[in-house]
Scaffold this active site. Structure first.
Site, PDB file in Angstrom:
ATOM      1  N   ASP A 229      19.716  -0.259 -19.241  1.00 42.27           N
ATOM      2  CA  ASP A 229      19.748  -1.392 -18.336  1.00 42.27           C
ATOM      3  C   ASP A 229      18.726  -2.437 -18.799  1.00 42.27           C
ATOM      4  OD1 ASP A 229      19.420  -3.112 -16.195  1.00 42.27           O
ATOM      5  OD2 ASP A 229      19.320  -1.531 -14.676  1.00 42.27           O
TER       6      ASP A 229
ATOM      7  N   CYS B  10       0.830  -1.200   0.000  1.00 42.01           N
ATOM      8  CA  CYS B  10       0.000   0.000   0.000  1.00 42.01           C
ATOM      9  C   CYS B  10       0.875   1.265   0.000  1.00 42.01           C
ATOM     10  CB  CYS B  10      -0.885  -0.009   1.238  1.00 42.01           C
ATOM     11  SG  CYS B  10      -1.828   1.512   1.450  1.00 42.01           S
TER      12      CYS B  10
ATOM     13  N   CYS C 179      -5.146  -0.207   5.984  1.00 43.44           N
ATOM     14  CA  CYS C 179      -5.834   1.075   6.034  1.00 43.44           C
ATOM     15  C   CYS C 179      -7.070   1.023   5.123  1.00 43.44           C
ATOM     16  CB  CYS C 179      -4.905   2.236   5.655  1.00 43.44           C
ATOM     17  SG  CYS C 179      -4.520   2.362   3.893  1.00 43.44           S
TER      18      CYS C 179
HETATM   19 ZN   LIG Z   1      -2.820   0.970   3.410  1.00 44.91          ZN
END
Ligand SMILES: [Zn+2]
Length: 405
Positions: free
Chosen positions: A329, A194, A213
């Site tokens: 790269d 998150c 959350c």
């Molecule tokens: Zn979260």
């Protein structure tokens, strides 16, 4: 328009035209650079009075810009940086070249979104997806999401955003007005954590949520179903595209959602979307010596996953370069799982074919190395050949096929 801006506009056009005539390219970068040297506010001057849309994200920008331009053309003339020069120089050049159109749809590099928002004051911004790209110079995905979030928090702009991408969702939630599109996310490896609280993100089917959350997948107003899209009123529309894959139906849904904010009806836009055959060479089907060749562009791991989804089960040429526009790269090759190609005849070429050879060996995919595109085409029997290439490798092959559009 002030005199200085007028002079700068005509200098932009002349420099771009000169660059084209002398065969140096399409001139969209040099033209814009000269115009902005004469008048640093030129992009704002050229944008003033137009209804502007910006399209940004890691993948699908050029195609979605093209589809949105097609949808918006229902209303009138639309300026666009159709060739993908997606920084302010390219925007300046595109608007100078187009003359006074009522609308403009501009593909915008992710890093430049804040400054292009300031300069052009768009009515709508579409945010497609965020994933790792050009490891040697691009921002980390979470940093990019944070930059977008901070940018959108302070502006009065309508956002159209992908509800299936947690990074895009988190960034877009800062905006006051958001239309959510279920545009899909095949690549999950940049959004397991998150961006708000650092907890793991959990996915059950297409629904995702943070375990620590309140961040979760918003309810989308536009969704993809079967061969079409469902609009915010719940009505299903079949979407007939010449462009392949689910990802392009999702790009079409975003284009329809953007155009709807300008009053374009889905039924009016759909025939325009169906006319788009290829986008700057992408998806173009070309016939050469009895081989029907299609070009797919894939620049980063998420893009390769989408390309495997679009590619037919036929002999496939993979071509990899690592020149400046590609990023130097090539370690990203190890982020791509090439196993969907197992069972197909695979040919490889490009400046960095040997990097790809090592990767395919580790992945257990048999392959043949061919020195050039021409030799690849000659090596396969008449019939279909699929080509998946990264940016400059794609341009090299496109040039060999006489700059197919
Ligand atoms: Zn979260």
């Amino acid at each position: 328009m002030p005199l200085r801006a007028k002079l700068a506009t005509s200098a932009t056009r002349s420099a771009a035209a000169l660059s084209r005539v002398t065969g140096r390219g399409d001139g969209s970068v040099i033209g814009g650079r000269i115009g902005l040297m004469i008048d640093p506010n030129l992009l704002s001057e050229l944008a003033a009075g137009r209804h502007i849309v910006l399209i940004s994200g890691t993948n699908g920008k050029t195609t979605t810009t093209r589809l949105t331009t097609a949808a918006m053309s229902v209303l009138g003339d639309v300026a666009s940086n159709a060739l993908g020069a997606n920084m302010p120089t390219g925007h300046t050049s595109a608007l100078a070249k187009a003359g006074p159109t009522p609308y403009a749809v501009l593909e915008t590099d992710e890093h430049y979104l804040p400054q292009v928002l300031d300069a052009t004051r768009p009515r709508v911004v579409a945010l497609l997806n965020l994933s790792r790209d050009q490891l040697d110079r691009a921002k980390e995905v979470a940093m990019m999401a944070a930059l977008w979030r901070e940018t959108l928090a302070s502006r009065d702009v309508q956002v159209v955003a992908n509800a299936d991408d947690p990074m895009v969702t988190w960034a877009a939630q800062a905006a006051e007005h958001v239309t959510w599109v279920a545009a899909g996310q095949r690549w999950h490896d940049d959004s397991w954590v998150c961006p708000e609280c650092g907890s793991p993100i959990e996915r059950i089917g297409e629904v995702w949520r943070c375990t620590g959350c309140a961040l979760h997948r918003p309810v989308p107003e536009w969704t993809i179903q079967r061969e079409g899209v469902v609009d915010p009123t719940g009505m299903y529309h079949e979407v007939k595209l010449q462009l392949p894959g689910r990802v392009n139906r999702a790009n079409a849904a975003t284009a329809l959602a953007v155009a709807a904010h300008f009053g374009v009806r889905v039924a009016d836009a759909l025939p325009r979307l169906a006319e788009v055959k290829s986008v700057a060479g992408r998806y173009a089907m070309v016939e050469r010596d009895g081989r029907l060749i299609r070009l797919l562009l894939a620049k980063n791991p998420a893009g390769w996953l989408e390309a495997f989804d679009m590619a037919d089960d036929v002999p496939t040429l993979l071509s990899i370069n690592a020149r400046d526009p590609d990023g130097l790269d090539t370690s990203w090759l190890y982020d791509v799982d090439f196993s969907p190609l197992r069972g197909r005849r695979v040919l490889i070429s490009g400046d960095r074919a040997m990097d790809l050879a090592v990767r395919l060996t580790v992945n257990g995919i048999p392959f043949e190395h061919v020195p050039s595109f021409r030799q690849a085409a000659a090596a396969v029997p008449p019939g279909r050949l699929e080509v998946i290439a990264n940016y400059t490798a794609f341009q090299d092959i496109r040039a060999e096929l006489d700059r197919v559009n």
